[in-house]
Design a protein around this motif. Structure first.
Motif, PDB file in Angstrom:
ATOM      1  N   THR A  99       0.812  -1.353  -0.107  1.00 51.80           N
ATOM      2  CA  THR A  99       0.094  -0.017   0.117  1.00 51.80           C
ATOM      3  C   THR A  99       0.828   1.232   0.026  1.00 51.80           C
ATOM      4  OG1 THR A  99      -0.081   0.234   2.432  1.00 51.80           O
ATOM      5  CG2 THR A  99      -1.815  -1.298   1.142  1.00 51.80           C
ATOM      6  N   LEU A 100       2.142   1.122   0.078  1.00 52.04           N
ATOM      7  CA  LEU A 100       2.904   2.333  -0.111  1.00 52.04           C
ATOM      8  C   LEU A 100       2.613   2.987  -1.289  1.00 52.04           C
ATOM      9  CD1 LEU A 100       6.391   1.062   1.326  1.00 52.04           C
ATOM     10  CD2 LEU A 100       4.850   2.777   2.310  1.00 52.04           C
ATOM     11  N   PRO A 101       2.303   4.384  -1.176  1.00 51.75           N
ATOM     12  CA  PRO A 101       2.176   5.113  -2.659  1.00 51.75           C
ATOM     13  C   PRO A 101       3.166   4.872  -3.716  1.00 51.75           C
ATOM     14  CG  PRO A 101       1.931   6.595  -0.572  1.00 51.75           C
ATOM     15  CD  PRO A 101       2.628   5.226  -0.273  1.00 51.75           C
ATOM     16  N   VAL A 120       2.380   1.409  -5.296  1.00 49.06           N
ATOM     17  CA  VAL A 120       0.932   1.821  -5.704  1.00 49.06           C
ATOM     18  C   VAL A 120       0.887   2.390  -7.311  1.00 49.06           C
ATOM     19  CG1 VAL A 120      -1.436   2.914  -5.578  1.00 49.06           C
ATOM     20  CG2 VAL A 120      -0.314   1.641  -3.398  1.00 49.06           C
ATOM     21  N   GLU A 121       1.540   3.542  -7.041  1.00 50.32           N
ATOM     22  CA  GLU A 121       1.739   4.246  -8.309  1.00 50.32           C
ATOM     23  C   GLU A 121       2.648   3.378  -9.469  1.00 50.32           C
ATOM     24  OE1 GLU A 121       1.639   7.650 -10.876  1.00 50.32           O
ATOM     25  OE2 GLU A 121       0.504   7.244  -8.850  1.00 50.32           O
ATOM     26  N   LYS A 154       0.033   1.419 -11.237  1.00 50.80           N
ATOM     27  CA  LYS A 154      -0.754   2.440 -11.976  1.00 50.80           C
ATOM     28  C   LYS A 154      -0.167   2.781 -13.240  1.00 50.80           C
ATOM     29  CE  LYS A 154      -3.619   4.773  -8.479  1.00 50.80           C
ATOM     30  NZ  LYS A 154      -3.834   5.980  -7.741  1.00 50.80           N
ATOM     31  N   ASN A 176       9.614  10.561  -1.601  1.00 51.98           N
ATOM     32  CA  ASN A 176       8.635  10.561  -0.716  1.00 51.98           C
ATOM     33  C   ASN A 176       8.867   9.745   0.772  1.00 51.98           C
ATOM     34  OD1 ASN A 176       6.645  12.265  -2.288  1.00 51.98           O
ATOM     35  ND2 ASN A 176       6.549  10.227  -3.578  1.00 51.98           N
ATOM     36  N   GLU A 195      10.147   6.803   1.079  1.00 50.75           N
ATOM     37  CA  GLU A 195       9.644   5.529   0.915  1.00 50.75           C
ATOM     38  C   GLU A 195      11.058   4.763   0.472  1.00 50.75           C
ATOM     39  OE1 GLU A 195       6.174   5.190  -1.475  1.00 50.75           O
ATOM     40  OE2 GLU A 195       5.368   7.007  -0.681  1.00 50.75           O
TER      41      GLU A 195
END
Length: 283
Positions: free
Chosen positions: A175-177, A180-181, A184, A230, A232
Motif C-alpha cells: 500500500t506504500l504510494p 501503488v503508483e 498504475k 517521498n 519510501e
C-alpha cells in the motif's frame, strides 16, 4: 534623490539576476530556496545521505561528486551505489586496492553503460582517498526472478547467493504510494510482482547500507530518485531496521522554471534538487 538611487540599484540587480543562467536550484520541503551550504551542513550531520538522481542528468552526477568531496573533507565517509551489484563487491574491492585496472573491472563486473562518464569519478575518488565503496544493489537476475514469480522465488537461491540480497523473508507493504503508483503507471502490462521487484532492490540496498554503517561516519548513497522519493523505498527499509537513524534525502526533478518548485514536489525529500530541463543528458 536617495529613493531614485535605490530604485536604480534594485533595477540593475534585477536585470543582472535575470541575465544569470542557473542550471539548478535547491529547495526545502516547504518550497523555500536553500543554498548548497545548507544542504552540506545537513549532510555532514547525517548518518545516511540518500542522493536520488536522474541517471542521465549531468548536474546530478556533478553535484554528487562535489557533495561527496565536501563531506569527505570534514567527516569520515563510506560510499555506496545502486549502480553496482552486491555480487560484484569482490571485483570492486580489487579495483579500489589497485589489484585490477579499469579494463579488467569492465570485463569482470556488470557496470552500467554510463559508468565511465557518470560513476567512475565517484569510484575513483574512493580509490584515491582509500574510502570504502559498497555495491548495494541486488544482482539484477534475482530481481527479475521476483518480477516473474514473487519473493518465493528467492527461497531457491543457494546460501552464497542469499548473501547478496536482504535477509528473507522480505518485509513488504503493497500500500506504500510509490508501489501503488508503479502499478498504475504500468497499467495492463503489470502484475502484483512488479512492485515486489522494486521492493527487493530497495530492501537489499537498505540492508547493505545498514550493514556498512560505522560510528561517526556518513554513508553517502547514490540511487535513482524513485528509490527514495517521498521517504519510501530505501528510506522505509532503513527506518524499519533502525527508527532512530538520521537520514537526509535528496530528490531530483526537472523544470523549465527554477524560480519556484511545483507544490506536488514539496514533500518528495528533505531537499529537492530542481534542474533546468535543458541541461545536457549523459545518454
Amino acid at each position: 534623490m536617495k529613493k531614485q538611487f535605490l530604485l536604480l540599484v534594485w533595477f540593475i540587480s534585477c536585470s543582472l539576476w535575470a541575465q544569470d543562467k542557473l542550471s539548478y536550484q535547491l529547495f526545502d520541503q516547504n518550497g523555500k530556496k536553500v543554498s548548497y551550504g545548507k544542504l552540506l551542513k545537513a549532510a555532514e550531520k547525517a548518518q545516511v545521505v540518500l542522493f536520488g538522481e536522474y541517471h542521465n542528468n549531468a548536474i546530478c552526477h556533478w553535484l554528487e561528486l562535489e557533495l561527496t568531496k565536501d563531506i569527505a573533507a570534514k567527516r569520515n565517509i563510506v560510499l555506496g551505489a545502486e549502480m553496482l551489484e552486491a555480487d560484484n563487491q569482490k571485483q570492486l574491492d580489487q579495483y579500489l586496492k589497485g589489484e585490477i585496472n579499469q579494463k579488467q573491472l569492465d570485463s569482470m563486473a556488470r557496470l552500467w553503460p554510463n559508468h565511465k562518464t557518470d560513476y567512475k569519478p565517484l569510484v575513483d575518488f574512493a580509490k584515491e582517498q582509500h574510502l570504502p565503496f559498497v555495491a548495494t544493489n541486488i544482482p539484477r537476475r534475482y530481481a527479475a526472478m521476483v518480477s516473474k514469480k514473487g519473493f518465493e522465488a528467492l527461497e531457491a537461491l543457494t546460501a552464497e547467493e542469499k548473501d547478496w540480497i536482504a535477509p528473507l523473508p522480505i518485509a513488504y507493504d503493497a500500500t506504500l504510494p510509490g508501489y501503488v503508483e508503479m502499478m498504475k503507471m504500468m497499467g495492463d502490462h503489470t502484475s502484483p510482482n512488479m512492485p515486489k521487484a522494486q521492493a527487493i532492490k530497495d530492501a537489499t540496498m537498505a540492508y547493505f547500507i545498514t550493514k556498512n554503517l560505522k560510528p561517526d561516519t556518513v554513508f553517502m548513497h547514490y540511487n535513482g530518485t524513485y528509490h527514495s522519493n517521498n521517504f519510501e523505498g530505501i528510506y522505509w527499509y532503513l527506518k524499519k531496521a533502525n527508527p532512530e537513524l538520521n537520514i537526509i534525502t535528496i530528490s531530483t526533478v526537472e523544470q523549465s522554471d527554477l524560480k519556484k518548485i511545483l507544490p506536488e514536489n514539496y514533500t518528495k525529500a528533505d531537499y529537492i534538487l530542481v534542474i533546468d530541463e535543458d541541461v545536457t543528458k549523459t545518454y
